[in-house]
Write an enzyme that holds these catalytic residues in place. Structure first.
Site, PDB file in Angstrom:
ATOM      1  N   GLY A   1       0.800  -1.223   0.000  1.00  0.00           N
ATOM      2  CA  GLY A   1       0.000   0.000   0.000  1.00  0.00           C
ATOM      3  C   GLY A   1       0.831   1.270   0.000  1.00  0.00           C
TER       4      GLY A   1
ATOM      5  N   ARG B   1      -3.976 -13.955  -4.083  1.00  0.00           N
ATOM      6  CA  ARG B   1      -5.405 -13.898  -3.727  1.00  0.00           C
ATOM      7  C   ARG B   1      -6.176 -13.350  -4.917  1.00  0.00           C
ATOM      8  NH1 ARG B   1      -5.648  -8.443  -3.793  1.00  0.00           N
ATOM      9  NH2 ARG B   1      -3.803  -7.369  -3.033  1.00  0.00           N
TER      10      ARG B   1
ATOM     11  N   ASN C   1       0.417 -11.082  -5.886  1.00  0.00           N
ATOM     12  CA  ASN C   1      -0.704 -11.075  -4.955  1.00  0.00           C
ATOM     13  C   ASN C   1      -1.337 -12.456  -4.966  1.00  0.00           C
ATOM     14  OD1 ASN C   1      -0.487  -8.299  -4.227  1.00  0.00           O
ATOM     15  ND2 ASN C   1      -1.306  -7.811  -6.235  1.00  0.00           N
TER      16      ASN C   1
ATOM     17  N   VAL D   1      -9.091  -6.991  -6.226  1.00  0.00           N
ATOM     18  CA  VAL D   1     -10.262  -6.114  -6.276  1.00  0.00           C
ATOM     19  C   VAL D   1     -10.773  -6.020  -7.724  1.00  0.00           C
ATOM     20  CG1 VAL D   1     -11.064  -3.738  -5.922  1.00  0.00           C
ATOM     21  CG2 VAL D   1      -9.440  -4.754  -4.311  1.00  0.00           C
TER      22      VAL D   1
ATOM     23  N   VAL E   1      12.136   3.547 -11.400  1.00  0.00           N
ATOM     24  CA  VAL E   1      11.743   3.502 -12.817  1.00  0.00           C
ATOM     25  C   VAL E   1      10.971   4.784 -13.152  1.00  0.00           C
ATOM     26  CG1 VAL E   1      10.429   2.228 -14.557  1.00  0.00           C
ATOM     27  CG2 VAL E   1      11.661   0.987 -12.771  1.00  0.00           C
TER      28      VAL E   1
ATOM     29  N   ARG F   1     -13.476   2.450  -8.986  1.00  0.00           N
ATOM     30  CA  ARG F   1     -13.865   2.153  -7.607  1.00  0.00           C
ATOM     31  C   ARG F   1     -14.565   3.373  -7.015  1.00  0.00           C
ATOM     32  NH1 ARG F   1      -8.515  -0.873  -5.162  1.00  0.00           N
ATOM     33  NH2 ARG F   1      -8.031  -2.102  -7.011  1.00  0.00           N
TER      34      ARG F   1
END
Lengths: 449, 72
Positions: A163, A291, A289, A294, A202, A337
């Site tokens: 995050g 999982r 990730n 989103v 980068v 979102r």
């Protein structure tokens, strides 16, 4: 699997319950006192109260969740995203309790959760990683020495980070010495682990991720990419696929690299390999990730696949009944979102939703977790809904998304819908040439004018 | 001496107190940190002055507009 406990809340709990029902599997919701009126609680076949609103006492409370599984006779656990989804100890506890954890093996979660270990595994497997130091940094002076070898600017990162926390761009020795102590302190406070490392910074990067699925029979498939470069404070704002930035040859290579990454770590289940891509379309492994993401609906809308069903199939030891060449992007899809936040200050805007009228637009999918009368509490993530539009072209998908957002009526709380509409209307977004600096550059342009 | 108040600009939980009674603060200085929806938001004092009272404790839940700190 006959009964699955969903160890999550809001829109993703609801999304998982939908597929469980379609598969004839009973769904158990767990919820905190703050969430008792939420749709996911009454849509599940059974629901168990696991504690007070703060997450450590409810959604991160492993003992309460395992007790709920025992009490209801669940035989599987779906962790969703966030919360306990990438917690190796939780996956292990599920296994010990005789529950199928719908995700990869605990040791795979642990390896990918540690960024330094993950980099090392990928480097050995020949998956390109951002040039940087090997292993962790002992102190600020070692950081300076390594930074000089890599060449400034460098990115200082926490091994356990996520995050954007504990992450900082540094331009010279002096700044690095200062940043090192404070970043290390933050990493210790947030993650309980102060291991730090350095990567080459980068310039003008793109964040492009590749969806993968791997069964227990040795088959690993990629399910194309998602372009996730539009971010604010390292949180994604809009995701789309196909990426307007990639050419076909780079797309093939990055998707293949994701398959190699999954193979290198012995991955099973549905997962996502994140890459950072520079202006010259050179790509580097960033993280994996372990999982559901989103933004998984973007992939579902372009391919017609149900990724939660794939997760269940893999967890049931079934082979993937798909061949790589069958996986094609039939459409273009874009997701945004919707968050309970002030569109100007971006400050959280919890409160009671007075009216809630999602639009009904053809080729627009809405995955939401709320309804009218619901209290959006300050305890959890501000995201209340995702709007995903698709079309034969990128322009059609964007136009539908814009129409849907304009027709989405929510009162009682502030939302970021006006900001999302501005993003869709921005010439740089329309041209498809944006990088991760998009939101920041917009702000600069506004202040400059 | 006039009383000045620092109020919450959103609902959330108090996660840090950066000042105590007797401290002098500058205009624009962070005095309290609130957390809401996984976001940390430092709250500044608009005015300079001396803290006479901190009205909240760590862990308290506050609403938009609640008084956090009193200055004079």
């Amino acid at each position: 699997m006959r009964k699955v406990l969903v160890a999550n809340r809001g829109e993703i709990a609801r999304r998982i319950i939908r597929t469980l029902k379609a598969e004839g599997i009973a769904a158990v919701a767990v919820y905190s006192e703050a969430d008792k009126d939420m749709p996911f609680v009454h849509e599940a076949d059974e629901a168990v109260l696991i504690g007070p609103p703060p997450v450590p006492q409810s959604y991160l409370n492993v003992e309460a969740i395992l007790a709920a599984a025992r009490q209801t006779g669940a035989d599987g656990v779906h962790p969703g995203y966030g919360l306990l989804s990438e917690n190796a100890a939780f996956a292990e506890r599920c296994r010990e309790a005789g529950l199928v954890f719908i995700g990869p093996a605990p040791d795979v979660i642990a390896k990918m959760g540690d960024k330094v270990t993950a980099r090392e595994i990928m480097r050995r497997a020949g998956v390109p990683v951002v040039p940087g130091c090997e292993g962790t940094l002992a102190d600020a002076e070692e950081a300076v020495a390594r930074a000089r070898e890599i060449g400034y600017p460098v990115m200082l990162k926490a091994s356990a980070g996520g995050g954007g926390i504990g992450m900082q761009v540094v331009n010279n020795d002096e700044d690095l010495r200062q940043a090192f102590q404070s970043a290390r302190g933050r990493a210790k406070a947030y993650f309980g682990n102060d291991a730090m490392f350095l990567e080459k910074y980068v310039q003008n990067p793109h964040h492009i991720e590749v969806q993968i699925a791997a069964d227990h029979h040795g088959q690993i498939l990629h399910i194309l990419e998602r372009e996730c470069s539009i971010q604010r404070r390292h949180q994604k704002v809009l995701e789309e696929s196909p990426s307007p930035f990639l050419d076909e040859q780079t797309r093939q290579r990055i998707c293949q690299a994701a398959v190699e990454a999954a193979r290198a770590v012995g991955y099973t289940g549905v997962g996502t390999v994140e890459f950072i891509v520079d202006e010259a379309k050179t790509f580097y492994f960033l993280e994996m990730n372990t999982r559901l993401q989103v933004e998984h609906p973007v992939t579902e809308e372009i391919t017609g696949l149900d990724l939660v069903k794939l997760q269940l199939d893999i967890a049931r030891n079934e082979p993937l009944r798909l061949r790589q060449e069958e996986i094609q992007a039939h459409r273009h899809a874009i997701e945004v979102r919707i968050c309970a936040e002030d569109p100007n200050t971006f400050l959280p805007s919890p409160g009671r939703i007075e009216e809630y009228r999602p639009p009904q637009v053809e080729h627009v999918r809405i995955d939401d977790g709320v309804e009218a009368g619901i209290q959006v509490t300050p305890y959890y993530d501000p995201m209340i809904a995702k709007v995903i539009a698709s079309g034969e072209t990128r322009e059609k998908a964007a136009a539908r998304l814009s129409d849907a957002l304009k027709a989405f009526y929510i009162s009682g709380i502030k939302t970021n819908i006006p900001f999302l509409l501005e993003v869709l209307d921005d010439p740089v977004f329309r041209a498809g040439t944006y990088t991760t600096h998009f939101v920041q550059n917009r702000k600069k342009a506004q202040h400059g004018s | 001496m006039t009383m000045k108040k620092v109020t919450a600009n959103m609902a959330g939980t108090v996660i840090n107190l950066l000042v105590k009674a007797g401290d002098s603060v500058q205009a624009g200085q962070d005095v309290i940190v609130l957390e809401s929806m996984k976001m940390e938001v430092p709250i500044q004092s608009e005015a300079a002055g001396t803290v006479t009272d901190v009205k909240v404790n760590i862990g308290d839940f506050v609403n938009d507009g609640d008084v956090l700190v009193v200055l004079e």
